[in-house]
Design a protein around this motif. Structure first.
Motif, mmCIF file in Angstrom:
data_model
loop_
_atom_site.group_PDB
_atom_site.id
_atom_site.type_symbol
_atom_site.label_atom_id
_atom_site.label_comp_id
_atom_site.label_asym_id
_atom_site.label_seq_id
_atom_site.Cartn_x
_atom_site.Cartn_y
_atom_site.Cartn_z
ATOM 1 N N LEU A 1 17.037 -4.306 36.463
ATOM 2 C CA LEU A 1 16.176 -3.707 37.229
ATOM 3 C C LEU A 1 15.518 -4.449 38.196
ATOM 4 O O LEU A 1 15.122 -4.055 39.380
ATOM 5 N N ALA A 2 15.038 -5.688 37.630
ATOM 6 C CA ALA A 2 14.277 -6.641 38.515
ATOM 7 C C ALA A 2 14.953 -7.504 39.409
ATOM 8 O O ALA A 2 14.464 -7.924 40.303
ATOM 9 N N ASN A 3 16.402 -7.347 39.492
ATOM 10 C CA ASN A 3 17.074 -8.170 40.259
ATOM 11 C C ASN A 3 17.343 -7.595 41.579
ATOM 12 O O ASN A 3 16.944 -6.488 41.630
ATOM 13 N N GLY A 4 17.709 -8.289 42.489
ATOM 14 C CA GLY A 4 18.077 -7.821 43.907
ATOM 15 C C GLY A 4 16.772 -7.912 44.894
ATOM 16 O O GLY A 4 15.492 -7.740 44.126
ATOM 17 N N GLY A 5 16.836 -8.384 46.109
ATOM 18 C CA GLY A 5 15.763 -8.356 46.835
ATOM 19 C C GLY A 5 15.307 -9.579 46.504
ATOM 20 O O GLY A 5 15.541 -10.729 45.477
ATOM 21 N N HIS A 6 14.104 -9.839 47.377
ATOM 22 C CA HIS A 6 13.353 -11.308 47.080
ATOM 23 C C HIS A 6 11.890 -11.016 46.391
ATOM 24 O O HIS A 6 11.318 -10.064 46.760
ATOM 25 N N GLN A 7 11.496 -11.630 45.590
ATOM 26 C CA GLN A 7 10.018 -11.759 45.045
ATOM 27 C C GLN A 7 9.625 -12.861 44.980
ATOM 28 O O GLN A 7 10.180 -13.916 44.905
ATOM 29 N N VAL A 8 8.292 -13.049 45.312
ATOM 30 C CA VAL A 8 7.522 -14.257 45.325
ATOM 31 C C VAL A 8 7.567 -15.211 44.136
ATOM 32 O O VAL A 8 7.522 -14.580 42.788
ATOM 33 N N ALA A 9 7.819 -16.264 44.198
ATOM 34 C CA ALA A 9 8.057 -17.187 42.903
ATOM 35 C C ALA A 9 6.934 -17.509 42.276
ATOM 36 O O ALA A 9 5.791 -17.501 42.661
ATOM 37 N N TYR A 10 7.129 -18.183 41.231
ATOM 38 C CA TYR A 10 6.191 -19.000 40.258
ATOM 39 C C TYR A 10 4.884 -17.980 39.864
ATOM 40 O O TYR A 10 4.032 -18.305 39.688
ATOM 41 N N GLU B 1 3.778 -14.810 41.180
ATOM 42 C CA GLU B 1 2.957 -14.107 42.079
ATOM 43 C C GLU B 1 3.984 -12.894 42.436
ATOM 44 O O GLU B 1 3.854 -12.396 43.701
ATOM 45 N N ASP B 2 4.738 -12.465 41.520
ATOM 46 C CA ASP B 2 5.604 -11.341 41.690
ATOM 47 C C ASP B 2 4.900 -10.102 41.041
ATOM 48 O O ASP B 2 4.100 -10.028 40.530
ATOM 49 N N ASP B 3 5.573 -8.977 41.724
ATOM 50 C CA ASP B 3 4.941 -7.618 41.058
ATOM 51 C C ASP B 3 5.225 -7.492 39.695
ATOM 52 O O ASP B 3 4.284 -6.877 39.032
ATOM 53 N N TYR B 4 6.155 -7.971 39.249
ATOM 54 C CA TYR B 4 6.550 -7.881 37.671
ATOM 55 C C TYR B 4 5.380 -8.553 36.691
ATOM 56 O O TYR B 4 5.029 -8.028 35.727
ATOM 57 N N THR B 5 5.247 -9.613 37.345
ATOM 58 C CA THR B 5 4.198 -10.361 36.284
ATOM 59 C C THR B 5 2.859 -9.945 36.491
ATOM 60 O O THR B 5 1.863 -9.939 35.567
ATOM 61 N N GLU B 6 2.611 -9.389 37.772
ATOM 62 C CA GLU B 6 1.140 -8.643 37.949
ATOM 63 C C GLU B 6 0.961 -7.480 37.121
ATOM 64 O O GLU B 6 0.024 -7.356 36.402
ATOM 65 N N HIS B 7 2.065 -6.831 36.914
ATOM 66 C CA HIS B 7 2.073 -5.487 36.161
ATOM 67 C C HIS B 7 2.111 -5.843 34.710
ATOM 68 O O HIS B 7 1.321 -5.169 33.937
ATOM 69 N N LEU B 8 2.720 -6.998 34.421
ATOM 70 C CA LEU B 8 2.719 -7.500 33.046
ATOM 71 C C LEU B 8 1.318 -7.642 32.385
ATOM 72 O O LEU B 8 0.867 -7.301 31.238
ATOM 73 N N ALA C 1 8.279 -21.087 35.338
ATOM 74 C CA ALA C 1 9.485 -20.645 35.853
ATOM 75 C C ALA C 1 9.227 -20.046 37.077
ATOM 76 O O ALA C 1 8.192 -19.263 37.713
ATOM 77 N N SER C 2 10.334 -20.766 38.052
ATOM 78 C CA SER C 2 10.127 -20.328 39.245
ATOM 79 C C SER C 2 10.477 -18.650 39.347
ATOM 80 O O SER C 2 9.942 -17.904 40.222
ATOM 81 N N LYS C 3 11.634 -18.114 38.937
ATOM 82 C CA LYS C 3 11.843 -16.918 39.009
ATOM 83 C C LYS C 3 11.241 -16.096 37.798
ATOM 84 O O LYS C 3 11.933 -15.800 36.780
ATOM 85 N N MET C 4 9.883 -16.349 37.708
ATOM 86 C CA MET C 4 9.156 -15.670 36.600
ATOM 87 C C MET C 4 9.368 -14.048 36.213
ATOM 88 O O MET C 4 9.151 -13.671 35.167
ATOM 89 N N ARG C 5 9.711 -13.505 37.369
ATOM 90 C CA ARG C 5 10.026 -12.086 37.359
ATOM 91 C C ARG C 5 11.020 -11.782 36.241
ATOM 92 O O ARG C 5 10.831 -10.542 35.349
ATOM 93 N N PHE C 6 11.834 -12.769 35.815
ATOM 94 C CA PHE C 6 12.802 -12.206 34.849
ATOM 95 C C PHE C 6 12.438 -12.397 33.501
ATOM 96 O O PHE C 6 12.822 -12.154 32.424
ATOM 97 N N VAL C 7 11.208 -13.174 33.273
ATOM 98 C CA VAL C 7 10.611 -13.297 31.968
ATOM 99 C C VAL C 7 9.713 -12.256 31.936
ATOM 100 O O VAL C 7 9.539 -11.657 30.828
#
Length: 358
Positions: free
Chosen positions: A39-48, A50-57, A250-256
């Motif tokens: 679900l989190a894959n695809g498109g670009h999200q800010v690295a390190y 500052e992505d939407d997934y880490t914010e919602h976490l 993690a650079s692609k922190m959204r996946f954690v």
């Protein structure tokens, strides 16, 4: 290898029907977690981070651990512990822990080598610290010849499979804080402890005075990743900088972050833990009915520690993977995971009986 369409031809290299009792780290990834990663894959999200997934976490974490909690996702459990303890101590600081603690026994000296900490390890009968045991090392605060005790680190549930009650952790926190120390909780299996106690995780963390938590997800169904959860902002300094210099950013922190969200946003963390615990109880019940095997500690989470003849364990290991805990004494550890099935337990018990009868 490439197919005609130019796609990678991935091949399965193991039998997915084979399960053992060596570690809950042996388990795969829960399907709901895999779906969240997709679900989190695809498109670009800010690295390190500052992505939407880490914010919602952060919102999800606060729903479990209160309005001041902040999560710092990291790669693994050792990284979480080392990063947390670095942020809680000075260069001259020491950490009091149980002798059996993961930070003392199973992290390759990382807290001392990478964080520059002194570990003050206390023998315990069941893996659990008490105020009285802490006092064995909580002294010499102003003695320049001795590393200064600054943090008490406990594990919930412990490395011996035992579980602290909320009152026990409250007593530790009150005692440590009264001495000017902070409290860190290694929660590699925190979900199993909450399931065992049948209380929310906050009941034995922020509600009783724990300052910083290493939250474990890998043993509870994640692919990889844990988090340092700061419960008391005054207990740490420069967490972001320390996470980076500890090689845990993690650079692609959204996946954690999305994996942690998949566990914690609803009840997947609890379902997985309850199932693993139930399988350990089923295993323990069968072992108690088997002559020649002794259960060493109360079975309170997803681990069974037992003692049996060494040669029996060696033969049994050829049929099921598990580890010796103390090979000289004949002590072994059997772990159950979120994917352990009743037939796995029953098959293991039958194999155990057959090897004992040989």
């Amino acid at each position: 290898m490439r197919t005609e369409a130019g796609k990678t031809d991935a091949r399965r290299h193991h039998d997915p029907a084979v399960r053992g009792f060596a570690s809950d780290n042996y388990a795969g990834v829960h399907p709901e977690v895999l779906a969240a990663v997709a679900l989190a894959n695809g498109g670009h999200q800010v690295a390190y981070g500052e992505d939407d997934y880490t914010e919602h976490l952060q919102k999800v974490i606060r729903s479990h651990f209160g309005p001041y909690a902040e999560a710092f996702p990291v790669f693994n459990g050792t990284g979480a512990n080392v990063t947390a303890l670095q942020a809680m101590t000075d260069r001259w600081g020491a950490v009091i822990c149980a002798k059996s603690a993961h930070i003392n026994v199973d992290e390759g000296g990382a807290p001392e080598r990478m964080a520059g900490l002194k570990l003050l390890a206390v023998p315990t009968p069941d893996g659990k610290l008490t105020p009285e045991l802490i006092d064995q090392e909580a002294w010499g605060f102003e003695d320049e010849h001795r590393a200064m005790p600054q943090v008490v680190s406990i594990t919930q549930n412990t490395e011996l499979g035992t579980v602290y009650t909320p009152d026990e952790i409250r007593a530790i926190c009150e005692h440590a804080h009264g001495l000017g120390m902070k409290v860190h909780l290694d929660g590699a299996r925190i979900a199993n402890a909450a399931a065992s106690l049948d209380v929310p995780m906050r009941a034995f963390t922020n509600a009783v005075g724990v300052d910083v938590l290493s939250y474990g997800g890998t043993k509870n169904g994640m692919m990889f990743g844990e988090a340092v959860v700061v419960l008391n902002p005054d207990a740490v300094r420069q967490m972001k900088h320390i996470r980076k210099m500890s090689m845990q950013l993690a650079s692609k922190m959204r996946f954690v972050s999305v994996q942690l969200e998949a566990l914690l946003a609803k009840d997947l963390w609890l379902r997985n833990a309850r199932h693993a615990n139930a399988m350990a109880q089923r295993l323990a019940a069968g072992v108690r009915e088997t002559d020649g095997v002794e259960i060493l500690y109360p079975v309170q989470a997803n681990a069974v520690f037992a003692r049996l003849p060494h040669e029996v364990s060696r033969r049994l290991q050829k049929r099921y993977r598990f580890y010796f805990w103390d090979e000289a004494a004949g002590d072994v550890r059997w772990m159950c995971g979120f994917d352990t099935q009743e037939e796995d337990v029953d098959g293991f018990l039958q194999a155990l009986k057959e090897e004992l009868a040989r």
